[in-house]
Design an enzyme around this catalytic site. Structure first.
Site, PDB file in Angstrom:
ATOM      1  N   GLU A   1      48.531  38.981  41.433  1.00 15.21           N
ATOM      2  CA  GLU A   1      47.297  38.979  40.857  1.00 15.21           C
ATOM      3  C   GLU A   1      46.329  39.739  41.823  1.00 15.21           C
ATOM      4  O   GLU A   1      46.311  39.336  43.001  1.00 15.21           O
ATOM      5  CB  GLU A   1      46.939  37.551  40.517  1.00 15.21           C
TER       6      GLU A   1
ATOM      7  N   CYS B   1      47.721  33.821  36.036  1.00 17.90           N
ATOM      8  CA  CYS B   1      47.522  32.866  37.167  1.00 17.90           C
ATOM      9  C   CYS B   1      46.970  31.579  36.279  1.00 17.90           C
ATOM     10  O   CYS B   1      47.971  30.801  35.684  1.00 17.90           O
ATOM     11  CB  CYS B   1      46.195  33.265  37.978  1.00 17.90           C
TER      12      CYS B   1
ATOM     13  N   LYS C   1      42.499  37.820  30.963  1.00 18.39           N
ATOM     14  CA  LYS C   1      42.842  36.460  31.468  1.00 18.39           C
ATOM     15  C   LYS C   1      41.785  35.638  30.591  1.00 18.39           C
ATOM     16  O   LYS C   1      40.708  35.760  30.710  1.00 18.39           O
ATOM     17  CB  LYS C   1      42.826  36.325  33.001  1.00 18.39           C
TER      18      LYS C   1
END
Lengths: 296, 296
Positions: free
Chosen positions: B43, B153, B116
């Site tokens: 990431e 993540c 995300k």
């Protein structure tokens, strides 16, 4: 209530119903003597795992809850020992047959029931032949020892179940189980996969899980057999196994949990703060394309 | 397409953007030389993990996708090596800022983006300061090497994400990550919890996962520091780690997967046959009581 010792039992089952119940009673008493106030016996402990074969006579093992001898005995035991005992039974309700968990509280009273929602079907595990799909939804009970969620065997593979139990405030998630070898293919061993799946539910929800499984080799009616692999276990709130049984021995696992410390972890991790429920609708579909009527 | 070698890279990042991109390129080339056709860099590899502090200047690290140098370089590399590279960037879109994955196909073309969805916030991980919550929903792309799902993540902690990606047909689930120590409390080590959670997603969905994390110690602006714990890993379809990195070394992990064999397992286990979507509505609530408008 913050400190709670939980327990899982593990044993083999035969065709003598009273003997099976007596063995569970012995193990529950042992767990209580070690300080456990929540004791989980395995799934359908009143008989061998009859779902190995399809035989209509086995449907007569099902009894209404108030006629079930295991429930009666565990109610007496729970009241005597002041513990919670979730009792897994084959339930008859008129013409419906369920794989049911009866939640017996520290008073010996029945707090409620949960009927297994997910019903497997495959060689040696013909549960769709014996059980209606449960109609109760997922349950968390405010018991005398804390908020306890429970699901039954095949339910344990579904992340939706553990998540919903955690959302409803479960401090502990229980999984009574009967799982072992695959009679059609002896090369399959799902034990580690089985444990990892439930460890993942624990880790993702920051809730301890307790899994109780049977042991022993049971012969079917037509030359098959299943060896149940035991391996009952208890995790901490992060999915780590803190107690684990082997594949063959009768035993009682106990582990102390700090429910309040775990609740604090559930809050300060932020996972229940950051959920994006606006983005989850596809989970109500079978095929990811959100075609289910409830979501249209 | 059945056989696919996948890869995860693991490295430290500094303040020289070009140098970070060049290091990723080196690792991607190494992965490709070992046969990988899907290579996952970690990431936000273009910079240190700036979310350790709240500083508005760091918002200028965000660029529109078509001006981002990492995306350009990875597009060239993907086309040259005929591989898929999901590129994690800090995206600026007018006044919105996203933590975005750009899916670059074997042709070098951009197949689409994922923003995300779950944004963490805690000491040393001030992501809510830097990122809007993603608005794309969860994505599975039909790439030149198979149907690939990805999340970023913090998304990796949420069982809903992995489940939805599996429902949408993902053959592999990717998690680029930046996670390490907790600057306010050096006694916390989430590494095993982190791995178990994703192993659980893999096990429950019968889909391999690939996680790529950074290494190195990065100092913050006010005396704090985070040591990123690497431990990138690849699982089989049952959640077992088949490749795993250590906590400190730059490396490339590669693993061969048999996508068709895994698809067969997903069918014959019956887990996607036996889901009870009629019972899952509470998962669309934050508090388990199903109060969310979408479900009323």
């Amino acid at each position: 209530m913050s400190e709670l010792t939980v327990a899982a039992t593990q044993m083999a089952c035969g065709w003598d119903r009273e003997e099976n119940i007596a063995r569970v009673e012995k193990l529950v008493r042992e767990a209580a003597s070690r300080g456990a106030r929540l004791v989980l016996p395995q799934e359908l402990f009143e008989a061998p795992y009859f779902c190995q074969d399809q035989n209509p006579d086995f449907m007569y093992l099902a009894l209404p809850i108030d006629e079930n001898p295991a429930v009666k005995r565990m109610q007496q035991l729970a009241a005597e020992l002041k513990i919670v005992i979730p009792v897994s039974i084959y339930e008859r309700a008129n013409n419906a047959l369920y794989n049911t968990l009866v939640m017996v509280d520290v008073s010996g009273d029945i707090l409620g029931i949960y009927r297994k929602s997910h019903i497997p079907d495959g060689p040696g595990y013909s549960e769709k032949y014996y059980f209606n799909g449960g109609d109760t939804g997922f349950k968390v009970w405010e018991t005398g020892v804390g908020k306890i969620g429970a699901a039954i065997c095949w339910d344990q593979w579904f992340p939706e179940v553990a998540r919903i139990l955690a959302l409803k405030g479960a401090d502990v998630i229980l999984y009574p189980t009967a799982i072992g070898s695959e009679p059609h293919d002896p090369t399959i061993n799902s034990r580690d996969h089985w444990q990892r799946t439930m460890q993942g539910h624990s880790a993702a929800n920051i809730v301890p899980v307790v899994a109780s499984n049977r042991i022993g080799t049971e012969k079917g009616l037509h030359g098959t057999q299943i060896t149940f692999y035991g391996s009952s276990f208890i995790t901490d709130a992060f999915g780590a196994k803190i107690e684990a049984a082997n594949e063959t021995d009768e035993c009682v696992l106990t582990a102390p949990l700090d429910l309040e410390a775990n609740r604090k972890q559930r809050l300060n991790w932020g996972l229940f703060r950051d959920r994006r429920v606006d983005l989850y609708k596809d989970i109500l579909s079978l095929d990811g394309e959100n075609r289910h009527a409830a979501t249209r």
